[in-house]
Enzyme design. Structure first.
Site, PDB file in Angstrom:
ATOM      1  N   SER A   6      28.790  42.420  46.938  1.00 26.48           N
ATOM      2  CA  SER A   6      28.836  41.776  48.080  1.00 26.48           C
ATOM      3  C   SER A   6      28.312  42.588  49.353  1.00 26.48           C
ATOM      4  CB  SER A   6      30.117  41.274  48.587  1.00 26.48           C
ATOM      5  OG  SER A   6      31.046  42.374  48.827  1.00 26.48           O
TER       6      SER A   6
ATOM      7  N   LYS B 157      38.078  38.790  53.745  1.00 28.75           N
ATOM      8  CA  LYS B 157      37.233  39.498  54.471  1.00 28.75           C
ATOM      9  C   LYS B 157      37.139  39.488  55.916  1.00 28.75           C
ATOM     10  CE  LYS B 157      33.921  40.430  50.454  1.00 28.75           C
ATOM     11  NZ  LYS B 157      32.780  39.881  49.992  1.00 28.75           N
TER      12      LYS B 157
END
Length: 819
Positions: free
Chosen positions: A693, A736
């Site tokens: 990511s 996140k």
């Protein structure tokens, strides 16, 4: 001196003094001859003193505790025997063998109490006790009974010589007869000492006669046991002899383990047990086999243990469940703040179970960082359902037998941990928590995660086969709950058997509520405080959350609150004021917790070149990830540091390749990379980092450094990059975004395909963040890089064109005002 030093007998002391020697577990009687081995140095000196200066006379007295090495007056009995040394022989090992003859009973006291007392190296005064032997009808009857008993004892005990019996039976006085009989009896020395201290000759003989009768009974019983064993054993079969002797002893004492009786007990338990027909038939076969095996055989123990395991298991024993949805919801809310989705799933299960009589237990997997309450939520589920709770930690388990059990061919074989837990809980429908399912490992002993497939498959666990039982056991009624910190370490086939419920980290306001409602009352009770002793303001609690903890869960928050409670408890104890009240505010918080541990807000103060904010999802929850890049003159080397895993290393290489493939659009020479060295670094190099990511973060940092364009400091991004610049979706978006919110980030770039995941994000987070969805790397650069005209980024330039980045920077606005 102790209290036994005979004030009433001082007039009867003889003037002569005698050396004393203490005896261990031996009592010397008058008119008896006893050989003793003497090894203590002090005892040897006492004997030598008696031989040299006291006409071989010595006073022998027994110790109360034989283990005492240097006895004091309190450690010795008050009555002993004045004896004469008949013979003394020194042995090569330093000990001496001494033959003593008892003369008369006497009391004693030390001669000089001012010096340190040593029982084996001291002269003592002795007072002869009167020996009141008397005649009469009662004495004659007792003497005759004792003589007859002694003859009977001699016929049983062959160690007692006939000459000795004749010599003893020639004694016609009761006191002397008692003194002659007692040394030949196997009686405890404490009882012998009691006979020695008795002044009445009749009573002394009565006690001796009672002990003699007891020895006759014991010897007769021993003889019967030996005769019974001898009739049953075969010649030269020593092992058989020993086993049968033990059996005969147990039978006489009424505690024999009768195999037939034990098998009958198993059959009775089997008839009362509710189990499957297969299990009943196999158990019955094993019980029949048990009847035919000798108890001394090793196989007997194996079969017996197997039958006991089967009979102890709760095959169809179900715990009644009181399904009250309102009460269950109340319990879940009492124990946990938030966690709405897991609570809804549990209440749905309870609702369905109330409508359906037979419902297979669901397999829930609670996934989240440490400290968010996964295991405690499983306990609350058990309490809400009114069922027993069982917890099994799988962390570090690498043996398949821990799940499936050992086969009975192994020594010390046992069923698996699941079957063992059900036996312990005594019900077949508990709430079973398999903790740390993501931390199992594999080695040559098998793969425990594969063994769990049958346990956690609702279609198969109705007939779970444990290797030890070798029978199908129904686990479908068990409510299995697994917990894990991360999904990527759980094999996909195992994930497929479970319903994944993510438990993300808590928001600031949620942590404050948890601290107020749950952690503070708990810590106050643990530290002996009352609510009136401690108050923490809202600002102080917020400060603890922001500047003293950085976590997804609340474990560190609990530790910090416990630290405050300890300091308050110390103040109360020092002031000796149980009613003292302490108020903790934001201003005095540092006096309790010290300097702040974390800086609140991760972002930099201003936009910088070659520095970009990324976001990562770890086992500890969401984290901010800073990525740096520098360009140096060189020969085309690319160095990547920061303890990155293979996936992030590949993402960095893909970012470099993407940049080289679009160098013309960025106004760079095709071979620009040959003249420079690129160094990409992710700080905090001691912490391993990996995951798919960080691609767009790495690419943005690299392009920023090459074009000399700053990256917005109030922006963070997440997404994977392809070689063509496409932005791929990622996982852990909710965690996140929580990390970005904690870091005071205002704008977040996410992949376009992750838009659906925004529904899982709390509204409180979304309203504070500007979410930008992108599908291509060009969109990322247009948003993230600070330049006057973002469209000029991809216009290209000729070799004679001035540096494009310098031109773009001339009109760059303040990044703090770009919204």
């Amino acid at each position: 001196m102790s209290s036994f030093l005979f004030d009433n007998h001082k007039n009867s002391f003889e003037d002569a003094l005698l050396p004393m020697m203490s005896l261990r577990e031996v009592v010397m009687f008058p008119r008896s001859i006893v050989p003793l081995f003497v090894g203590r140095e002090a005892s040897i000196k006492a004997i030598e003193n008696a031989v040299a200066t006291h006409d071989k006379k010595i006073f022998l007295v027994a110790q109360r505790a034989p283990e005492t090495e240097r006895p004091t007056p309190d450690d010795l009995f008050t009555v002993g025997t004045v004896s004469k040394i008949l013979q003394m022989l020194r042995l090569p090992d330093g000990t001496i063998k001494v033959l003593f003859e008892g003369l008369y009973r006497a009391r004693w006291e030390p001669e000089d109490t001012s010096e340190e007392f040593n029982a084996d190296n001291v002269l003592v005064r002795v007072a002869r006790l009167p020996d009141e032997d008397m005649a009469g009808a009662e004495a004659d009857a007792l003497i005759r009974a004792t003589q007859e008993a002694l003859e009977q004892y001699g016929r049983i005990n062959k160690k007692l010589a006939p000459e000795t019996i004749l010599a003893i039976n020639s004694i016609t006085l009761p006191g002397k007869l008692a003194d002659a009989v007692m040394p030949h009896l196997k009686v405890d020395y404490i009882k012998k000492q009691g006979v020695l201290e008795e002044t009445s000759a009749i009573k002394r003989l009565e006690e001796a006669y009672g002990f003699l009768q007891g020895e006759i009974e014991i010897s007769s019983l021993e003889k019967r046991i030996k005769n019974r064993v001898k009739q049953q054993m075969e010649k030269n079969q020593k092992e058989y002899y020993l086993n049968e002797q033990l059996k005969a002893i147990n039978k006489e004492m009424g505690r024999e383990d009768d195999p037939a009786a034990e098998a009958a007990e198993f059959e009775e338990r089997l008839r009362a047990k509710d189990m499957s027909d297969e299990a009943r038939e196999k158990t019955l076969r094993e019980i029949k086999k048990l009847k035919q095996i000798p108890p001394s055989s090793a196989e007997y123990t194996v079969v017996r243990n197997y039958v006991e395991w089967i009979l102890d298991l709760p095959w169809n024993v179900l715990q009644p469940t009181d399904l009250d949805l309102t009460q269950a919801e109340t319990i879940l809310n009492e124990d946990h703040y938030g966690l709405d989705k897991p609570k809804q799933r549990i209440l749905e299960y309870l609702a369905v179970q109330s409508l359906v009589e037979t419902l297979k237990g669901p397999i829930l997997c609670l996934v989240g960082p440490p400290g968010v309450g996964k295991t405690s939520l499983a306990k609350s589920i058990a309490r809400a359902m009114g069922r027993e709770f069982v917890r099994l930690s799988l962390g570090g388990v690498r043996d398949e037998a821990e799940i499936r059990g050992h086969r009975r061919t192994y020594v010390g074989a046992l069923p698996g941990k699941i079957i063992q837990s059900l036996k312990r809980v005594k019900f077949n429908n508990p709430v079973f928590c398999l903790d740390e399912v993501d931390k199992m490992s594999t080695d040559f002993r098998g793969d425990p995660s594969s063994a769990l497939l049958e346990v956690l498959d609702p279609e198969q666990n109705g007939a779970f086969n444990d290797h030890y039982l070798d029978l199908d056991y129904d686990l479908s009624k068990v409510f299995f709950i697994t917990t894990a910190n991360a999904l990527h370490t759980i094999p996909l086939p195992l994930q497929d058997r479970m319903e994944i419920i993510r438990i993300p980290g808590y928001l600031e306001n949620e942590k404050m509520q948890i601290g107020r409602r749950f952690l503070m009352p708990k810590n106050l009770k643990q530290h002996g405080l009352k609510e009136a002793n401690l108050s923490i303001s809202d600002n102080a609690m917020l400060e603890v959350v922001r500047r003293y903890t950085r976590e997804a869960g609340v474990r560190n928050l609990e530790r910090e609150l416990a630290s405050i409670c300890r300091k308050v408890a110390r103040k109360i104890v020092e002031k000796k004021d149980p009613g003292k009240s302490v108020a903790v505010t934001k201003q005095n918080l540092q006096s309790y917790l010290g300097v702040t541990k974390f800086r609140h807000g991760e972002k930099e103060e201003k936009a910088q070149v070659g520095l970009c904010n990324g976001m990562a999802y770890t086992e500890l929850g969401g984290e901010m990830l800073m990525v740096e890049a520098v360009i140096m003159p060189g020969s085309g080397k690319v160095e990547i540091t920061g303890k990155l895993g293979d996936v992030m290393q590949e993402s960095a290489k893909a970012a470099v390749s993407y940049l080289r493939s679009r160098s013309a659009l960025f106004g760079l020479k095709p071979d620009f990379h040959k003249e420079i060295d690129i160094h990409i670094h992710v700080p905090e190099g001691a912490i391993p980092k990996d995951g798919p990511s960080a691609g767009i973060t790495l690419a943005t940092t690299l392009i920023s450094a090459l074009l000399n364009l700053p990256v917005r400091n109030d922006l963070a991004m997440t997404g994977e990059i392809t070689l063509r610049g496409r932005v791929l979706p990622i996982g852990g978006l909710r965690e996140k975004l929580l990390a970005a919110h904690r870091g005071r980030i205002r704008t977040v770039i996410i992949p376009e395909e992750n838009e659906k995941d925004l529904k899982e994000v709390p509204e409180a987070i979304l309203k504070d963040l500007e979410i930008i969805r992108v599908a291509h790397m060009d969109q990322v650069l247009e948003t993230a890089l600070v330049c006057a005209d973002p469209e000029k980024l991809f216009c290209g330039r000729s070799d004679t064109t001035p540096n494009l980045s310098s031109t773009l920077m001339k009109e760059a606005p303040n990044p703090e005002t770009r919204h």
